[in-house]
Design a protein around this motif. Structure first.
Motif, short mmCIF file in Angstrom:
data_model
loop_
_atom_site.label_atom_id
_atom_site.label_comp_id
_atom_site.label_asym_id
_atom_site.label_seq_id
_atom_site.Cartn_x
_atom_site.Cartn_y
_atom_site.Cartn_z
N GLU A 10 0.81 -1.22 0.00
CA GLU A 10 0.00 0.00 0.00
C GLU A 10 0.85 1.27 0.00
OE1 GLU A 10 -2.26 -0.71 3.60
OE2 GLU A 10 -4.05 -1.01 2.38
N ASP A 11 1.97 1.23 0.71
CA ASP A 11 2.81 2.43 0.82
C ASP A 11 3.78 2.59 -0.34
OD1 ASP A 11 4.72 0.47 1.32
OD2 ASP A 11 5.19 1.15 3.35
N GLY A 12 3.69 1.71 -1.34
CA GLY A 12 4.55 1.80 -2.52
C GLY A 12 5.86 1.07 -2.39
N SER A 13 6.11 0.45 -1.25
CA SER A 13 7.36 -0.30 -1.07
C SER A 13 7.19 -1.71 -1.65
CB SER A 13 7.73 -0.37 0.41
OG SER A 13 6.75 -1.07 1.14
N PRO A 14 8.29 -2.33 -2.08
CA PRO A 14 8.20 -3.66 -2.66
C PRO A 14 7.86 -4.73 -1.62
CG PRO A 14 10.48 -2.95 -2.53
CD PRO A 14 9.64 -1.79 -2.10
N SER A 15 7.29 -5.81 -2.08
CA SER A 15 6.98 -6.94 -1.20
C SER A 15 8.25 -7.43 -0.53
CB SER A 15 6.36 -8.07 -2.02
OG SER A 15 6.31 -9.26 -1.26
N PRO A 16 8.24 -7.65 0.78
CA PRO A 16 9.43 -8.13 1.47
C PRO A 16 9.78 -9.57 1.10
CG PRO A 16 7.58 -8.03 2.99
CD PRO A 16 7.13 -7.41 1.70
#
Length: 59
Positions: A10-16
Motif C-alpha cells: 500500500e505504501d509503494g514499497s516492494p513486497s518483502p
C-alpha cells in the motif's frame, strides 16, 4: 515459460518476500494470471491495497 511477478504494498514499497513465480504461455498471459490472482486474494481479504509493479521473465 516462467515469470516473476513483483508486487508493491500500500505504501509503494516492494513486497518483502520478493517476486512470486508463475507459469504462463507468454508475458500477456502472465500479466492476466497475476492480475486475476491478486484480485481473488483481495476479494478474500488478503493483500488489500497491494498492486502489481511489473511482470518479468524468470531466469
Amino acid at each position: 515459460m516462467r515469470y516473476n511477478v513483483w508486487l508493491l504494498r500500500e505504501d509503494g514499497s516492494p513486497s518483502p518476500a520478493g517476486p512470486s513465480t508463475i507459469g504462463a504461455c507468454g508475458i500477456a498471459d502472465a500479466q492476466r494470471i497475476a492480475a486475476d490472482t491478486l484480485a481473488e486474494l483481495q476479494a478474500a481479504g488478503a493483500l488489500i491495497g497491494w498492486s502489481i509493479s511489473t511482470v518479468t521473465e524468470a531466469p
